[in-house]
Design an enzyme around this catalytic site. Structure first.
Site, PDB file in Angstrom:
ATOM      1  N   CYS A  21      24.204 -78.297  -6.016  1.00  0.00           N
ATOM      2  CA  CYS A  21      23.983 -77.366  -5.405  1.00  0.00           C
ATOM      3  C   CYS A  21      24.712 -76.454  -3.923  1.00  0.00           C
ATOM      4  CB  CYS A  21      22.948 -78.408  -4.027  1.00  0.00           C
ATOM      5  SG  CYS A  21      24.408 -79.679  -3.085  1.00  0.00           S
ATOM      6  N   HIS A  73      24.546 -82.396   0.806  1.00  0.00           N
ATOM      7  CA  HIS A  73      23.860 -80.661   0.372  1.00  0.00           C
ATOM      8  C   HIS A  73      24.259 -79.402   1.121  1.00  0.00           C
ATOM      9  CE1 HIS A  73      20.408 -79.959  -1.606  1.00  0.00           C
ATOM     10  NE2 HIS A  73      19.564 -79.144  -1.116  1.00  0.00           N
TER      11      HIS A  73
END
Length: 1131
Positions: free
Chosen positions: A231, A473
């Site tokens: 990510c 994330h």
């Protein structure tokens, strides 16, 4: 029932209203919640006051429209199971109340809010975000009521939402409602009021469940797929992609001649074009493979700043000599000046350096301007810390950094991760840190900077980290166009975002709550905290005067033509494969073998049905419609064989119990479909196998003749179709000849004439026959026994060989050949083609080659074969097995017992056996025999022939009983070092990029630690009573790198002179050396570095302090991420 939330239950058993969400009430009636301050509760018929009191507006949400509507319910007990109230309007949408008077499969009255469109009249893309409340009240006493509220995104698919357990029926009809002296439902009547507030949805995804969400349709953009932990890569790539000038520069790299996707520039071009043209999320697999990454890099989050720098360096290198040369520097590079300026005299020492990004401290700073003020903070050098100015002596001075220029696209790295000395670990800084949408950089520029254009910057991107150091994330908020809105790029999902979501929600700090700060759950660490888990870690600003040239509004960024063409071809091929998969059920595979295949195949059975299609003799594979008739199939095959269709006849092949595949019966039904024939005659498997028999001739009237044979008239006598193979001992070959017919009651000797005819041998030729029953069963045939007694049947294989003279037999045997068909069959059974690859690749200039060997060979036998091929001594070869990833697995020892088979196939009780290649070995040609080698220790050593400016790594094989002097001797031979230099070579150990200890020449080899690094250097030998260990670090002493060493000190020597000796000692010269800052670092090694000025004396700074080292602070070009073992790299 399945719990959906704190007040929602879903009932899976009730079919009448599958789409109704079922929400249970709070245990206590809403009327019990009287205000603590004693203010009177508004009655249910005081609509405005009731709504204001009981359904306040949601924070951070804007109201589009609100309304209330009351449905007067009469004759409750006579109503049907399911009732609808009148339709009313709010926010331009029709609404109504859905009511289950006797409960929706529960003993509670059930009420829901439902969209009021006519059945099948709901617009496909219709939705409304609604906050609502349903209130059931007594019309004779409006102070008696029960209420529930909820929020929901109403769509065509989810058109209703509400409360299955709204109120218990028993309580509603009880003679007294909570001791009020009357029932809630009085005289079979009650009122229900719906309060609705339709909310604005600027992003289009408020309360969205993202089922069937289409990023392209909703935003015109697509996301990137996450491979595991990529990510961080996705957010950086999206940021670079929407920096349109960068995308154009990448497209200008010439890749017309490149088809290999391992080229990172070509892979990035492909990725950008896919983002530009694809309708769904794009995979980054090709790009990471071009970087040379494997699962380790893919499943481990890395440092985005480091990745960005490495990627820029690689692209900048590939742009040299092209149209795009210099584009990245023009776009991303600024200049800063490091200076020391005397206060009382006109003297300044300074140097100007390029920067690609700026790292800013978050800790201790409230906003972006505070960080820049901290960055350019001026340090005054006075008192004992005065600066020695050349020609002026010790002077008061100011020391600091100032910016000369900022780049067009400014990347700011916010130091959200810092080393915590108390915890002895890296920690995330979640403090609140503000950054503006428009920012003025001019206060941080030097007085002499060019100010002809304003240094105003506009925020283009916010890259966000949510979570903590170990679990989190990454995603990005980007503003793709100059005047447009922000969008959130979260891996494969792209959504519109508000300015508040992009900026304020990523400032970090505490959650703002109306009732104080309440803890929130971090979705990645599953822990509760009052601080936000998400915060910006990288900002992208674009200079206002360069917005048009960077974002290129109104200009289409055209990809290279060759790129578009290649991807169009790939998409067409993919579409073709997809269509084939969809239509696969209409087709079936047919394998067709004929004499042409049989004659060129050397091996077991008729043809290699199950082997690789490239194997000689492999049957032809046809993909045919299941409805194709056998006659149509025969015509297709005849055309391929260049014969007339009626001259071939198909035989169905079946799997025999002994593992062979042989013809079973001829198929004589021309109108039967292929699917029917496969089901009736074939073996129950996916592929239908056929043998195509060719007719011998036509008879007088033109009919084809398939095998003519005289039958004896005995019972059960019938024609047999047999196959003939020929073993030629002289050429050591075994190939098919053809098929022929014989009578079942014939003796073996009776088929002689037919065999002589097929072979073209003269009458009287002596030969012998054997039957190929299966791979390991070859039996001689007796001439006087009948075929019936020999159990011969259709499809059996007979092998013929000439009878040789004794002399011929001796000659063949002497050359290592086989004289009997049975022995040759055994060779075929055990033969294996092994690929031998040099273990150290191209560096050895040795060839990669295959050899056909027997699995029964011993180590000495196959080593001799390899040595014969390479023309080397077999004793000087070493072999290593290879794992399935193509890496070395285990060296084969010279004392290896067993055969080649046991080396390549370790067996069922060896766990690692399935993890190695079974047809390949690495090999090495050694300088000594393998036996001698195994009595030595392999030592890796880094040779430093020119200070630290050059390093060569060697692996030395030193006797286990040897000493360090033996290492020096071996290194001299390996590195070709002169006798004069070798006298000054010293060996020392390092650990974790720190100096460990010097090794005396008589130090035992076996005493060298396995995890220590060995260095050999011929540094100048200066006598000194005091030496200091020197190591390299990048800004923080925990980020060590480079080669450590020990350096002699001189008493009373100014550090300016010490630096000259260091430059000479390390051979690091010029600008490269000037960029290094020097500091004294004491243990613990994470202590704050004390930077040294030129006039200071290192001897005095150290004094009697123990455990102290000299640190060289400079950029690590192979930086690692917070102490990870491997740094990011791009191949």
């Amino acid at each position: 029932m399945d719990q959906l939330g704190s007040d929602m239950l879903v009932d899976p058993d009730y079919d009448e209203k599958q789409d109704v969400a079922i929400i249970s009430p709070d245990p206590d009636d809403a009327m019990d919640d009287a205000d603590a301050d004693g203010d009177p509760e508004p009655r249910a018929d005081e609509y405005e006051a009731f709504m204001k009191k009981n359904m306040p507006e949601l924070p951070d949400q804007e109201t589009e429209s609100e309304a209330h509507h009351t449905w007067e319910i009469r004759e409750w007990r006579t109503l049907t199971r399911r009732e609808h109230g009148p339709v009313f309007e709010c926010g331009g949408h029709p609404w109504r109340i859905l009511f289950f008077p006797y409960g929706n499969n529960v003993d509670f009255a059930s009420f829901y809010l439902e969209q009021g469109y006519e059945e099948k009249q709901v617009p496909d893309d219709w939705y409304a975000c609604v906050q609502f409340m349903l209130v059931l009240w007594n019309p004779k006493d409006p102070s008696m009521y029960v209420m529930h509220s909820a929020t929901h995104r109403f769509t065509a698919d989810e058109g209703d939402w509400g409360f299955t357990r709204f109120a218990e029926l028993r309580r509603l009809f009880n003679t007294q409602w909570d001791e009020r002296g009357r029932p809630m439902v009085e005289d079979n009547a009650a009122n229900v009021t719906a309060y609705i507030r339709v909310l604005k949805d600027p992003t289009g995804v408020l309360w969205h469940n993202f089922i069937n969400y289409d990023s392209k349709k909703q935003t015109g953009m697509v996301g990137l797929k996450n491979q595991g932990a990529t990510c961080y890569l996705n957010s950086l790539l999206q940021s670079l992609y929407f920096t349109n000038a960068f995308r154009q520069a990448v497209y200008q790299i010439p890749t017309q001649e490149i088809e290999d996707r391992t080229n990172s520039a070509y892979a990035l071009q492909r990725l950008f074009y896919m983002l530009q043209s694809s309708n769904s999320a794009v995979a980054t697999t090709d790009l990471t493979q071009s970087f040379g990454w494997d699962s380790k890099q893919i499943f481990e989050q890395q440092d985005v700043q480091e990745l960005s720098r490495v990627l820029m360096d690689k692209l900048d290198e590939k742009m040299k000599g092209t149209e795009a040369e210099g584009a990245l520097e023009k776009m991303f590079v600024g200049k800063m000046k490091t200076y020391i300026s005397c206060i009382n005299v006109d003297y300044e020492s300074s140097r100007i350096e390029d920067f690609w990004d700026i790292q800013l401290n978050v800790s201790g700073n409230k906003n972006l301007d505070d960080s820049f003020k901290d960055y350019i903070q001026v340090e005054t050098m006075d008192g004992e810390n005065k600066y020695f100015a050349e020609g002026y002596g010790l002077q008061d001075a100011k020391k600091g950094v100032i910016f000369e220029t900022f780049p067009q696209v400014l990347h700011l790295q916010l130091k959200r991760f810092e080393y915590d000395i108390n915890r002895d670990a890296m920690m995330k800084v979640n403090d609140r840190y503000e950054f503006p949408e428009i920012w003025d950089a001019s206060p941080y520029l030097s007085d002499g900077s060019d100010r002809s254009e304003p240094w105003i910057y506009h925020l283009h991107g916010v890259l966000v980290h949510s979570g903590d150091l170990n679990a989190g994330h990454y995603y990005a908020f980007l503003k793709p166009t100059k005047e447009g809105e922000f969008y959130k790029f979260d891996d494969d999902r792209v959504t519109r975002a508000t300015k508040r979501e992009a900026l304020e929600e990523n400032f970090g700090g505490d959650y703002a709550q109306a009732n104080g700060t309440a803890p929130q759950r971090n979705p990645y660490t599953r822990t509760w905290s009052a601080k936000r888990s998400m915060s910006a870690y990288m900002l992208v600003y674009i200079r206002e005067s360069r917005l048009d040239s960077t974002l290129m509004p109104g200009k289409a960024i055209e990809a290279p033509e060759h790129l578009a063409e290649r991807i169009a071809e790939e998409r067409a091929a993919f579409e073709k494969r997809r269509k084939e998969r969809e239509e696969a059920h209409l087709y079936m595979e047919v394998q067709v073998a004929s004499e042409e295949n049989f004659r060129v195949f050397q091996g077991f059975d008729i043809v290699p049905w199950k082997q690789d299609p490239d194997t000689p003799g492999h049957p032809k594979i046809l993909r045919v419609l299941r409805t194709t008739t056998m006659s149509e199939l025969s015509e297709t095959i005849a055309e391929d064989l260049n014969v007339e269709a009626d001259l071939i006849r198909p035989w169905a092949m079946v799997n025999r119990q002994n593992g062979t595949v042989r013809p079973d019966c001829a198929i004589s039904y021309p109108d039967m479909t292929v699917e029917e024939a496969s089901s009736k005659f074939g073996t129950k498997q996916a592929v239908f196998r056929l043998w195509m028999e060719k007719a011998e001739k036509r008879d007088e009237i033109g009919n084809p003749v398939f095998g003519s044979v005289k039958l004896s008239g005995q019972q059960n006598d019938r024609p047999l179709m047999l196959f003939l193979k020929h073993f030629d001992a002289k050429t050591q070959s075994l190939f098919g000849v053809g098929n022929f017919y014989a009578a079942y009651q014939d003796r073996v000797g009776d088929v002689g004439p037919q065999i002589l005819k097929l072979m073209g041998w003269p009458a009287g030729t002596n030969f012998k026959l054997s039957e190929e029953i299966k791979q390991n069963m070859i039996e001689a045939m007796k001439p006087k026994v009948t075929l019936a007694t020999s159990e011969i049947q259709d499809g059996d294989i007979i092998t013929v060989q000439r009878v040789l003279t004794d002399k011929e037999n001796s000659q063949i045997t002497a050359s290592g050949g086989y004289t009997e068909a049975k022995d040759f069959y055994d060779y075929l059974l055990n033969r294996i083609s092994v690929e031998f690859t040099p273990r150290h690749g191209d560096a050895t200039q040795l060839p990669t080659f295959p050899l056909t060997l027997s699995k029964k060979m011993t180590y000495e036998q196959f080593a001799a074969k390899v040595a014969e091929h390479l023309k080397v001594e077999p004793t000087h070869l070493r072999f290593t097995t290879i794992n399935t990833a193509g890496k070395p697995k285990a060296a084969v020892k010279y004392t290896q017992q067993g055969t080649l088979s046991s080396i390549l196939y370790p067996g069922p009780y060896n766990y690692s056996g399935s993890m190695q290649k079974q047809d390949a070995l690495f090999y090495e040609v050694l300088e000594m025999s393998l036996k001698e080698l195994e009595q030595r220790r392999a030592l890796k050593i880094t040779w430093l022939p020119e200070g630290l400016s050059k390093e060569d790594e060697y692996t030395l094989m030193i006797p286990r009983t040897g000493v360090v002097a033996d290492i020096v001797e071996a290194l001299q031979k390996k590195a070709n070092i002169s006798d004069e230099i070798i006298e000054n070579v010293r060996i020392y150990e390092g650990h974790n990029n720190k100096f460990y200890k010097n090794l005396a020449s008589d130090f035992q080899v076996m005493g060298i630690g396995e995890y220590l690094t060995l260095y050999a250097a011929a540094f100048p030998d200066e006598d000194s009573s005091k030496k200091i260990s020197v190591f390299h670090f990048d800004k923080e002493p925990v980020k060590v790198h480079g080669i450590p060493f020990q350096f002699p000190l001189k008493e009373g020597e100014a550090f300016s002179e010490t630096k000259k000796r260091l430059s000479e000692f390390t051979k690091i010269k010029g600008k490269q050396f000037d960029k290094i800052k020097f500091a004294v670092v004491s243990k613990p090694q994470y202590s704050r570095p004390e930077y040294i000025d030129d006039d200071e004396v290192l001897w005095d700074l150290i004094g009697a302090r123990d455990e102290i080292a000299l640190g060289m602070d400079h950029v690590n070009k192979s930086r690692s991420f917070w102490g990870k073992t491997d740094s990011i790299f791009i191949r």
